[in-house]
Design an enzyme around this catalytic site. Structure first.
Site, PDB file in Angstrom:
ATOM      1  N   GLU A  38       1.709  -0.352  -5.045  1.00 46.56           N
ATOM      2  CA  GLU A  38       0.796   0.744  -5.353  1.00 46.56           C
ATOM      3  C   GLU A  38       1.708   1.951  -5.484  1.00 46.56           C
ATOM      4  O   GLU A  38       2.136   2.535  -4.488  1.00 46.56           O
ATOM      5  CB  GLU A  38      -0.225   0.956  -4.240  1.00 46.56           C
ATOM      6  CG  GLU A  38      -1.259   2.016  -4.577  1.00 46.56           C
ATOM      7  CD  GLU A  38      -2.227   2.294  -3.427  1.00 46.56           C
ATOM      8  OE1 GLU A  38      -3.405   2.518  -3.692  1.00 46.56           O
ATOM      9  OE2 GLU A  38      -1.792   2.294  -2.245  1.00 46.56           O
ATOM     10  N   ASP A  78       0.835  -1.192   0.000  1.00 43.13           N
ATOM     11  CA  ASP A  78       0.000   0.000   0.000  1.00 43.13           C
ATOM     12  C   ASP A  78       0.878   1.253   0.000  1.00 43.13           C
ATOM     13  O   ASP A  78       1.855   1.338   0.758  1.00 43.13           O
ATOM     14  CB  ASP A  78      -0.882  -0.022   1.260  1.00 43.13           C
ATOM     15  CG  ASP A  78      -1.872   1.113   1.303  1.00 43.13           C
ATOM     16  OD1 ASP A  78      -2.731   1.182   0.422  1.00 43.13           O
ATOM     17  OD2 ASP A  78      -1.775   1.935   2.243  1.00 43.13           O
TER      18      ASP A  78
END
Length: 724
Positions: A407, A370
């Site tokens: 990401e 993330d």
């Protein structure tokens, strides 16, 4: 045989001790006792705090420095159980199943008031959670109202690694062959319609493996399962009275512990049983040819900014674990208050240790990071040319077969899609694929050239990294579901209690003529067709497709594109929808099966747009309504391509020819078909403009096309042909 070759050297209030082993960090079961080891560069004093499980008061607090008794003579003796910057001791005769532990740590700077900046935030009155805790209690049952007066709310526990994997091993599926399914552990089975015995748990996912296999999924990506507090920032919606929770879990408390509240065994308070429940799930998934990727959050922790709670890291060594301004404020590149100092060597080692632990002890197949751009920032926030953490992860031998997916952006404005430091290993969530495909599906002008790049695996972004660097998705947990993408022009997040100010505004969505649900047959048919168009294009694109949980069954969140706080049917997968929308589910499964059947759709290397095997055809050729004559103009909304199967050979077998025509114009168009080599003819695999039953066929049973020279592609429709 546990050969006991270590012995106590000191006593403290009757407890037998000796110098511990600094490595590994955390609590480890050793012969005769438990070894405790915690790092703090700046601490001046450290105390081990031991509790009987569940007790508010500890049964002993053992300092790592001070006066002890000599174990042999009983004489008082001064000692310090510290090696370098590591406080470590072994305590004998502890029952690891019945205790919980923490640390109290003091250091320079004095106590910093909540809300004020501080380079150091030591507070010896607080019991701190071990950053290396393998199990964490305190939120053992999801949603059970916490006792807010607990002095040590998140409690480190000890587990014993005795799980029997038998001959089970990770499938090690090639990256380009994956079809990823992103899911929330609780949301996947929590709805009563799931019929699961223990809904919302790791155990319940095991019951749904047959469904995943029938869909064709060979990899699930689990949204955060590291221990987090669902009650972090919990609140009641002022209008609806709904309790809003931290449902998604992007706020880690401990990087080594699975979330107890996701386990049916969580209520037992036994960390080993929680870990074993997750391992049993992974083992059974592997035995069914399904890999497991974890969504991991190393960019920040649950401690927040200066106003946040002291749980662990900031009380142990704030200046090491976090990026700080010279004044002691937290840098906030995560958008959540703090930023983990990932390229500090200590923190870097912790991240590496955590991932190695999950890969070796849980057989995890890969990780999605993330806000991974943060992992490439230096301690002051500047992007690094050669980030040591990313390089270390790429070359780590234990992670050598794990998928690494970034990401590739963060909340500080660093956007690295296509430029993330890859070291030959990293793939990326391709946000440009999502945005480009959405605009093309809407019928926006000027998108044909872009969609041609995305379909080829985005060679404009990943020219030297191959197609599998691109994780292709059109929806994910963050944003509209696929059904909502074609049901809403704008977000409808009022249920979040933030006056609809949260969530993205640039959705590239289109409501097909009416905002929200509609009974108009024309609108509902168009929406269904658009969902099929999205599925079909994604499954014929080079790269790695990723599907959001429930998209195959038209799961809607009522236009909420940021449902992070809803542990309700709004976020859950309603399994009734899989039956009500069986036509769409079947279409998804057949498109996935078609992808699995054709290696031409799963190339590892980029297409070259030329004939390199002497087949008489380039590996990919481009067409429009006229064969061999694609319309690249800004006003074009039609494009077609053909893949030559002779350029896609596996195990000595060439693939078929595949032709895909995409018409995003509001009128139907006839597409002239390119000719095939002698003896081959075109067969219809999919036509999203056709009715149920004729929209997609089982691979291998596609009917022959009557007219081999052209095909009518309806308005906003996709046709996929196979030439054999």
């Amino acid at each position: 045989m546990d050969r006991i070759d270590i012995y106590p050297t000191h006593l403290f209030e009757g407890h037998k001790l000796r110098f511990g082993r600094p490595s590994p960090f955390g609590a480890s079961v050793v012969p005769g006792g438990i070894n405790f080891s915690v790092f703090s560069r700046h601490a001046s004093y450290c105390v081990l705090v031991l509790f009987h499980k569940g007790d508010d008061a500890p049964f002993v607090e053992i300092p790592f420095r001070g006066m002890f008794e000599h174990a042999g003579t009983g004489e008082p003796v001064w000692n310090e159980f510290r090696i370098g910057n590591v406080w470590t001791m072994t305590v004998f005769d502890l029952d690891y199943e019945e205790i919980e532990y923490g640390f109290k740590i003091d250091g320079p700077g004095g106590r910093v008031a909540r809300g004020m900046p501080g380079v150091h935030r030591f507070d010896p009155s607080i019991v701190l959670l071990d950053p290396y805790a393998k199990a964490i209690g305190g939120r053992d049952v999801w949603g059970a109202t916490p006792d807010w007066d607990k002095p040590y709310p998140h409690r480190a526990r000890i587990i014993y690694d005795d799980f029997d994997w038998e001959s089970s091993a990770p499938p090690e599926i090639p990256m380009e062959d994956l079809v990823i399914y992103e899911m929330h552990v609780r949301g996947f089975t929590r709805h009563p319609s799931s019929g699961a015995k223990y809904p919302g748990t790791f155990a319940a996912i095991r019951e749904k493996i047959p469904y995943l296999k029938s869909l064709g999924i060979n990899c699930i990506e689990l949204m955060p399962i590291y221990e987090f507090d669902e009650f972090e920032n919990s609140r009641t919606h002022p209008d609806t009275g709904e309790l809003l929770l931290n449902y998604w879990g992007y706020s880690t408390m401990g990087f080594f512990a699975p979330k107890a509240g996701f386990a049916a065994t969580g209520k037992s308070g036994d960390g080993t049983m929680v870990a074993d429940e997750l391992k049993s799930l992974i083992k059974e998934l592997h035995e069914n040819g399904i890999e497991v990727i974890l969504d991991v959050v190393f960019n920040h922790t649950a401690e927040g900014n200066e106003h946040g709670p002291t749980i662990s890291y900031r009380g142990i060594d704030n200046a090491t674990y976090y990026m700080l301004t010279p004044d002691g404020y937290y840098y906030n590149f995560s958008g959540t208050g703090n930023t983990l100092n990932c390229n500090n060597p200590i923190v870097r080692s912790m991240v590496l240790d955590a991932l190695r632990y999950w890969a070796s002890e849980f057989h995890i197949d890969g990780f999605r990071f993330d806000l991974a751009a943060i992992l490439g920032r230096d301690p002051w926030g500047a992007p690094m040319a050669n980030p040591p953490l990313l390089e270390a992860l790429a070359y780590d031998p234990i992670l050598g077969k794990c998928k690494l997916i970034a990401e590739a952006w963060d909340a500080g404005g660093l956007y690295q899609v296509g430029s993330f430091p890859a070291y030959g290993r990293w793939a990326e969530w391709n946000g440009k694929y999502r945005d480009g495909l959405r605009r093309f599906l809407k019928g926006e002008p000027g998108t044909v050239g872009d969609i041609a790049q995305r379909i080829q695996g985005s060679p404009d972004l990943y020219s030297t990294r191959g197609t599998s660097a691109s994780i292709n998705f059109i929806t994910c947990h963050d944003g509209f579901t696929l059904a909502d993408l074609f049901m809403f022009d704008g977000k409808h997040n009022d249920a979040n209690g933030e006056n609809n100010n949260d969530g993205a505004n640039d959705n590239n969505s289109w409501n097909c003529g009416w905002e929200g649900p509609s009974d108009d047959p024309g609108i509902t048919r168009l929406r269904l067709r658009q969902m099929k168009n999205a599925a079909a294009i994604m499954m014929v694109s080079q790269g790695v497709p990723m599907i959001l949980m429930g998209d195959e069954a038209a799961r809607s969140q009522g236009g909420n594109n940021n449902a992070y706080c809803h542990d309700t049917p709004l976020s859950w997968f309603d399994w009734n929808e899989a039956g009500e929308n069986a036509e769409l589910t079947r279409f998804f499964s057949r498109c996935i099966a078609f992808r699995h059947a054709h290696q031409a759709l799963r190339r590892k290397d980029h297409l070259q747009n030329r004939d390199v095997v002497g087949s008489g055809y380039a590996d990919i050729t481009w067409h429009g309504t006229k064969a061999w004559n694609a319309d690249w103009s800004a006003f074009s909304r039609t494009i077609a391509f053909m893949l030559c199967g002779k350029h896609a050979v596996r195990a000595g077998h060439a693939d078929d020819y595949i032709y895909v025509a995409m018409n995003m114009h509001w009128e139907g168009h006839s597409f002239e078909l390119p000719g095939l080599p002698d003896g081959r003819s075109w067969h219809v695999f999919a036509n999203t403009g056709a009715g149920s039953g004729a929209d997609a066929f089982e691979p291998g049973s596609e009917p022959r096309l009557d007219d081999q020279s052209s095909i009518l592609v309806g308005d906003r429709s996709v046709v996929v042909l196979v030439g054999r």
